[in-house]
Design an enzyme around this catalytic site. Structure first.
Site, PDB file in Angstrom:
ATOM      1  CE  LYS A 172      -4.230   1.386   2.427  1.00 35.16           C
ATOM      2  NZ  LYS A 172      -5.081   1.047   3.588  1.00 35.16           N
ATOM      3  CD  GLU A 197     -19.052  -3.581   8.528  1.00 30.92           C
ATOM      4  OE1 GLU A 197     -18.277  -2.713   8.113  1.00 30.92           O
ATOM      5  OE2 GLU A 197     -19.270  -4.658   7.915  1.00 30.92           O
ATOM      6  NE  ARG A 216     -21.586  -4.303   4.563  1.00 32.23           N
ATOM      7  CZ  ARG A 216     -20.448  -4.650   3.989  1.00 32.23           C
ATOM      8  NH1 ARG A 216     -19.353  -3.979   4.259  1.00 32.23           N
ATOM      9  NH2 ARG A 216     -20.394  -5.659   3.154  1.00 32.23           N
TER      10      ARG A 216
END
Length: 630
Positions: A282, A358, A386
């Protein structure tokens, strides 16, 4: 002329030489750094996606072949090579390019949903549709190792593995991070695949010795480099994916474009579902991002950022943690963004990062509560959607003391429709026993958080806005649980919900200037509706509610219902966010567009007061976010 200027679409990439492609990658990284540093957005993920994106477009034929990006925040390079480079400086600006894929922008974009772990399900359905329609098209799904921590991704993999003839290639962009370090057993397994020391030592030894041999050495090394998948299989078996019945290719060096192209061509030729495991870094190619320990510049962080709502929550959580040993915290791969990193540093044994999961986070919190603890679950407002069933059936049904803290509630702006937190107060209204608080300022955030964690027999929710915390607005009186912020008459009762309390005060000043008497209250706890608010509503001519939540089923609707149930005949006018997906723009611009500014609201309320009772007061308004609209 820069190479990027010659790329009007994916077909142009296939005409470039190896050196031109190398130069293009360098140019793209420069454009990313320059643009995103100015517009804001996701820099680190896109710096790590340059070579993978070029390889995807060179091997496949978009838009005939469909490229699906999980989350979509790593699609900037895709935008640059699909004809949008000339407009890239408008990224995330009002009227400009979205920070996520957008069907309105390009035929090369298909999925706009920017919630994680969904791409594999989309790809599964797309590939099955093309198979049934007998269309010779490939579907390529790009998902990060962070996205694979979401249960929905594994539900999709379970089904994909059973469909042996799907032309579906899954690229796992494995950089060991989501926002920050990827956590869990999956992360550990992927790390073992990409960092097995025996594999690295053998390959390094071969390269070192063969490179010393003239003529024969370098070509022989290239041959061995080409078969390193077999070597990797021998030393670090990748059974996790193949045990599912999925063909596995990798690990592949994700910043080696030629290696990525070779892997993708092999996967394309297989004729069935294939996982290509690409290892990347990244922030690759930009030293500042590579060295950033927090999140590799996942998003550009402003310099000298003013104190925000998240900062207030973070500090108060530490104070509560010292006072209450039973308080623990849970986050879903959002340790830094939700402000729980400081709590984690102070109480490392009392923080649980469950990855992008979640649903699991909420039910795990239920288990913690059953075990005698009080969990605080930190999420973005939009991501609570969610886990609604878990809030309803796993927490509320069991009357468990779990506190949900919803950051980025209301209009968040730049990230577009999927990130506006405009749904939470509507969906949570239907949960029996749940208590919902909306602080208007930093002081109230501290007060309400402390009140929330004292509730042990029901779920509590605290929601607050994005960005700089508002100046404190002190109450002049308290009636029941209501804070009275202003009292100058009984023509209008203004109910300012959370962050909109400041707007209500602005509206009140404008109405007073026109001789209209106003009382402004902040309910603090907006669910359940305070009986004192119902009583107060019976003493005025008009009740006006202002909230930064969708109007359908929001706080205004619930207050109106409470007045009807109590036979209070005072008319109610609810102002909030229209039930539509809002385009990306700065928060003030969005609020102005939907008519939720002090000036707009004062004008509308003045017109209502000027009219007689009855039908005239229920006429549709001009602005979509005002009474009379859907």
């Amino acid at each position: 002329m820069r190479v990027l200027e010659t790329v009007g679409g994916p077909a142009d990439l296939k005409k470039l030489t190896a050196q031109e492609l190398t130069d293009l990658a360098t140019e793209i990284r420069a454009v990313l750094v320059e643009t995103v540093s100015r517009t804001g957005g996701h820099l680190g993920p896109n710096l790590g996606m340059v070579e993978i994106t070029l390889a995807m477009h060179r091997v496949f034929d978009s838009p005939h072949d469909r490229l699906v990006f999980d989350v979509g925040h790593q699609a900037y390079v895709h935008k640059l090579v699909t004809g949008r480079a000339p407009k890239f400086d408008t990224l995330r600006q009002q009227g400009g390019l979205s920070g996520y894929p957008s069907q309105a922008e390009s035929e090369h974009d298909i999925i706009e949903n920017s919630h994680a772990s969904t791409a594999l399900s989309y790809a599964d359905g797309l590939a099955k549709a093309y198979r049934l329609r007998k269309e010779d098209r490939h579907v390529v799904a790009l998902i990060g190792d962070g996205g694979l921590t979401g249960g929905m991704a594994w539900e999709a993999l379970n089904n994909i593995a059973a469909a042996k003839d799907l032309k579906l290639i899954i690229i796992v962009n494995d950089n060991g991070r989501s926002y920050s370090d990827t956590v869990g057993g999956l992360a550990t397994h992927l790390t073992s695949l990409r960092t097995n020391p025996r594999y690295e030592k053998v390959l390094d030894l071969i390269k070192k010795n063969l490179s010393r041999t003239p003529y024969v050495g370098p070509p022989m090394y290239e041959v061995l480099h080409g078969v390193k998948k077999g070597l990797k299989d021998m030393l670090a078996p990748q059974g996790m994916f193949e045990d599912l019945g999925l063909k596995y290719v990798g690990p592949v060096a994700g910043h080696d474009r030629e290696a990525m192209e070779d892997a993708l061509r092999s996967a394309k030729a297989f004729g069935g579902p294939v996982i290509v495991h690409a290892v990347t870094q990244k922030g690759f190619g930009y030293a500042a991002a590579e060295q950033d320990e927090e999140d590799n510049f996942h998003q550009i962080r402003p310099v000298n950022k003013p104190r925000g709502w998240t900062d207030v929550f973070a500090d108060e959580m530490i104070r509560i943690g010292h006072r209450r040993q039973d308080v623990v915290a849970i986050t879903a791969a959002m340790l830094h963004p939700t402000g729980l990193a400081a709590f984690a540093a102070e109480f490392p044994d009392r923080i649980f990062d469950v990855g992008i999961a979640e649903q699991h986070a909420v039910t795990s919190a239920a288990g913690l509560a059953l075990g005698g603890l009080h969990p605080v679950v930190g999420l973005y407002s939009t991501f609570l959607n969610r886990a609604f069933d878990q809030v309803l059936m796993d927490v509320a049904l069991h009357k468990l003391g779990v506190t949900f803290v919803l950051d980025r509630a209301g209009v968040t702006g730049d990230d577009g429709p999927s990130h506006n937190g405009m749904w939470d107060m509507s969906i949570l209204q239907v949960v029996p026993g749940l208590r919902l608080a909306a602080p208007r300022d930093g002081k109230r955030l501290e007060e309400l958080l402390n009140e929330a964690v004292e509730v042990s027999d029901a779920p509590t929710v605290l929601r607050f806005a994005k960005g700089e915390v508002f100046p404190d607005i002190d109450a002049i009186d308290r009636i029941g649980g209501l804070d009275v912020l202003k009292r100058s008459g009984t023509d209008v009762l203004l109910v300012g919900i959370g962050a909109m309390a400041a707007t209500a005060m602005d509206v009140a000043g404008r109405l007073e200037a026109q001789g209209i008497g106003v009382t402004v209250v902040d309910p603090r706890w907006v669910k359940p509706v305070d009986p004192k608010l119902v009583e107060l509503a019976g003493t005025v001519k008009l009740v006006v509610t202002i909230e930064d939540n969708g109007r359908a089923g929001g706080c205004g609707s619930m207050i109106a219902q409470a007045l009807r149930d109590a036979a209070v005949k005072t008319p109610v006018r609810d102002f909030g966010i229209p039930q539509k997906f809002l385009e990306h723009a700065k928060r003030p611009a969005v609020l102005q567009e939907i008519g939720l500014t002090g000036q707009d609201l004062a004008r509308d309320i003045t017109e209502l007061i000027a009219k007689h009772h009855g039908d005239a007061m229920s006429e549709p308004d001009r602005a979509s976010g005002r009474p009379g609209s859907a």
